[in-house]
Design an enzyme around this catalytic site. Structure first.
Site, PDB file in Angstrom:
ATOM      1  N   HIS A 119      -6.944  -5.209  51.567  1.00 55.41           N
ATOM      2  CA  HIS A 119      -6.861  -4.156  52.355  1.00 55.41           C
ATOM      3  C   HIS A 119      -5.709  -4.277  53.248  1.00 55.41           C
ATOM      4  CE1 HIS A 119     -10.137  -6.435  54.170  1.00 55.41           C
ATOM      5  NE2 HIS A 119      -9.553  -6.243  55.167  1.00 55.41           N
TER       6      HIS A 119
ATOM      7  N   HIS B 114      -4.275  -3.096  56.880  1.00 58.76           N
ATOM      8  CA  HIS B 114      -4.643  -2.331  58.061  1.00 58.76           C
ATOM      9  C   HIS B 114      -3.379  -1.836  58.282  1.00 58.76           C
ATOM     10  CE1 HIS B 114      -8.651  -4.496  59.190  1.00 58.76           C
ATOM     11  NE2 HIS B 114      -8.079  -5.101  58.335  1.00 58.76           N
TER      12      HIS B 114
HETATM   13  P1  5GP Z   1     -11.122  -7.560  57.594  1.00 52.72           P
HETATM   14  O1  5GP Z   1     -11.516  -8.303  58.890  1.00 52.72           O
HETATM   15  O2  5GP Z   1     -11.534  -8.071  56.367  1.00 52.72           O
HETATM   16  O3  5GP Z   1      -9.569  -7.827  57.579  1.00 52.72           O
HETATM   17  O4  5GP Z   1     -11.137  -6.201  57.713  1.00 52.72           O
HETATM   18  C1  5GP Z   1     -12.308  -5.433  57.341  1.00 52.72           C
HETATM   19  C2  5GP Z   1     -12.316  -4.110  58.114  1.00 52.72           C
HETATM   20  O5  5GP Z   1     -13.167  -3.100  57.268  1.00 52.72           O
HETATM   21  C3  5GP Z   1     -12.804  -4.226  59.507  1.00 52.72           C
HETATM   22  O6  5GP Z   1     -11.833  -3.756  60.292  1.00 52.72           O
HETATM   23  C4  5GP Z   1     -14.011  -3.234  59.364  1.00 52.72           C
HETATM   24  O7  5GP Z   1     -14.320  -2.584  60.578  1.00 52.72           O
HETATM   25  C5  5GP Z   1     -14.072  -2.277  58.253  1.00 52.72           C
HETATM   26  N1  5GP Z   1     -15.184  -1.947  57.636  1.00 52.72           N
HETATM   27  C6  5GP Z   1     -16.314  -2.611  57.151  1.00 52.72           C
HETATM   28  N2  5GP Z   1     -17.129  -2.072  56.789  1.00 52.72           N
HETATM   29  C7  5GP Z   1     -16.733  -0.878  56.633  1.00 52.72           C
HETATM   30  C8  5GP Z   1     -17.280   0.442  56.412  1.00 52.72           C
HETATM   31  O8  5GP Z   1     -18.225   0.447  55.743  1.00 52.72           O
HETATM   32  N3  5GP Z   1     -16.517   1.754  56.489  1.00 52.72           N
HETATM   33  C9  5GP Z   1     -15.361   1.546  57.045  1.00 52.72           C
HETATM   34  N4  5GP Z   1     -14.587   2.881  57.146  1.00 52.72           N
HETATM   35  N5  5GP Z   1     -14.679   0.389  57.405  1.00 52.72           N
HETATM   36  C10 5GP Z   1     -15.445  -0.744  57.294  1.00 52.72           C
END
Ligand code: 5GP
Length: 122
Positions: free
Chosen positions: A108, A110
């Site tokens: 993903h 951001h």
């Molecule tokens: P990472 O830390 O893996 O780069 O980012 C994962 C992101 O996914 C986090 O910013 C977290 O808030 C978001 N996230 C996790 N679960 C969900 C969800 O069920 N729905 C949404 N909209 N965001 C999520």
């Protein structure tokens, strides 16, 4: 993606969002990618942009994902513009692995903006 019973390999919470099994505030969707608002935003605009294909992270991407990766970057820029971030600027981040704090193992981007962002990141 292989399918073993009801457990799909490479599946995460984002797979459920793609399949509309759980709700998300979707801001953009086409046949290849999906964008939705982060559930725990860290900036006034915090959108996640994902490929529908469940690539784990950039480290796991292969040569054949190249066009899709380019499409993700271009789509992120379009979304940022649509969110009104073009003039003030914004950041596109992808966390890869433990030290970067990756928590969801489905690639993903951001898209962060709406305030001045610190550098270097924590
Ligand atoms: P990472 O830390 O893996 O780069 O980012 C994962 C992101 O996914 C986090 O910013 C977290 O808030 C978001 N996230 C996790 N679960 C969900 C969800 O069920 N729905 C949404 N909209 N965001 C999520």
């Amino acid at each position: 993606v292989s399918n073993r019973g009801d457990k799909m390999e490479g599946d995460t919470i984002f797979g459920k969002i793609i399949r509309k099994e759980i709700p998300a505030a979707i801001v953009y969707e086409d046949e290849e990618v999906l964008a939705f608002r982060d559930i725990a935003p860290v900036a006034p605009v915090h959108i996640l942009l994902i490929p529908k294909r469940p690539i784990v992270n950039v480290a796991a991407a292969t040569e054949e994902d190249g066009v899709l990766l380019g499409r993700l970057m271009l789509t992120a820029a379009r979304i940022a513009k649509a969110e009104g971030l073009e003039e003030t600027g914004y950041r596109i981040v992808t966390n890869n692995g433990a030290h970067a704090g990756q928590t969801v193992f489905h690639l993903h981007l951001h898209i962060l903006g709406g305030r001045a962002l610190g550098w270097p990141p924590g």
